[in-house]
Design a protein around this motif. Structure first.
Motif, short mmCIF file in Angstrom:
data_model
loop_
_atom_site.label_atom_id
_atom_site.label_comp_id
_atom_site.label_asym_id
_atom_site.label_seq_id
_atom_site.Cartn_x
_atom_site.Cartn_y
_atom_site.Cartn_z
N TYR A 16 0.83 -1.20 0.00
CA TYR A 16 0.00 0.00 0.00
C TYR A 16 0.87 1.26 0.00
CZ TYR A 16 -4.68 -1.97 0.48
OH TYR A 16 -5.89 -2.61 0.23
N ASP A 20 1.34 4.29 -3.00
CA ASP A 20 1.22 5.73 -2.76
C ASP A 20 2.52 6.47 -3.04
OD1 ASP A 20 -1.40 5.44 -2.07
OD2 ASP A 20 -1.21 6.24 -0.03
N SER A 100 -7.57 -1.26 8.84
CA SER A 100 -7.70 -1.05 7.41
C SER A 100 -6.43 -0.42 6.86
CB SER A 100 -8.89 -0.12 7.11
OG SER A 100 -8.80 0.41 5.81
N ARG A 102 -6.08 1.07 4.15
CA ARG A 102 -6.45 2.37 3.58
C ARG A 102 -6.51 3.45 4.65
NH1 ARG A 102 -8.15 2.11 -1.64
NH2 ARG A 102 -8.68 0.05 -2.48
#
Length: 231
Positions: A16, A20, A100, A102
């Protein structure tokens, strides 16, 4: 830098982060984390509390002797004491497992939008008076990101400084926890607003303040916090 001994979770977080645009370094051993941090000089450390050989609390404590990286502590234990201990050594935020990815990314991006320390002005360049806030013997240079009490420099983490600066910019104004969260962590932050209370407690301890009759950071019961007069 991701410090997590559960390899699948560490790889997921790294994936993740890389999506980004971050460069990532992973280690699953607390004893390896400190020398690795000295080597790579990370901007953010995602740090598990329960690590082999050196736990996350001690890793964070040692990191704070040479690094001002943002630290997000991960814990599988939900007891409040774990959270308080983790933050007392300089963690900026915490998340309980499961979480999470996110949400973790949103919190990291919110932290990185906050300003870093600025270089000191040359001696020939006067510091603008508007950037200095004084509360009795407490002096806060907001642009220079320096704090002194009775002339003695006080070492604050980035988050502790940002909380103090938010209060000092509007002395006398009472901030709720939610308002401080928005001012310091950003409007996208999601989590327990009592995180503010923990950082206020650390500020008071470092400033030599008193929670009951605060000279600098005062509690307004049932509402929030404001800067005092130093009296």
């Amino acid at each position: 830098m991701v410090v997590e001994d559960e390899a699948p979770l560490a790889n997921l977080v790294a994936t993740y982060l890389e999506r980004d645009g971050f460069e990532t370094t992973i280690t699953g051993d607390g004893a390896d984390a400190v020398p690795l941090a000295r080597q790579v000089d990370p901007d953010v450390v995602v740090l598990d509390l329960g690590l082999p050989h050196l736990d996350g609390v001690e890793v964070c404590r040692q990191l704070r002797t040479f690094s001002d990286a943002y630290v997000v502590m991960l814990t599988a234990r939900t007891e409040e004491i774990d959270t308080l201990i983790g933050l007392s050594v300089g963690a900026d935020d915490y998340m309980s497992k499961p979480f999470s990815p996110r949400e973790l990314m949103a919190r990291i991006q919110a932290m990185l939008r906050r300003p870093r320390s600025r270089p000191a002005a040359p001696p020939t360049e006067p510091v603008a008076a508007a950037t200095i806030r004084s509360f009795g013997d407490l002096n806060l240079d907001i642009d220079g990101r320096e704090v002194t009490v009775d002339g003695t420099p006080i070492a604050l983490t980035r988050t502790e400084f940002d909380v103090l600066a938010a209060l000092a910019r509007e002395p006398g104004v009472v901030f709720t926890r939610a308002q401080l969260i928005e001012a310091v962590w950003g409007p996208s932050w999601i989590g327990d607003e009592h995180l503010v209370d923990v950082h206020i407690g650390h500020l008071r301890r470092k400033l030599g303040d008193n929670a009951t009759r605060g000279r600098y950071v005062r509690t307004v019961r049932g509402v929030g916090y404001r800067m005092g007069t130093g009296a």
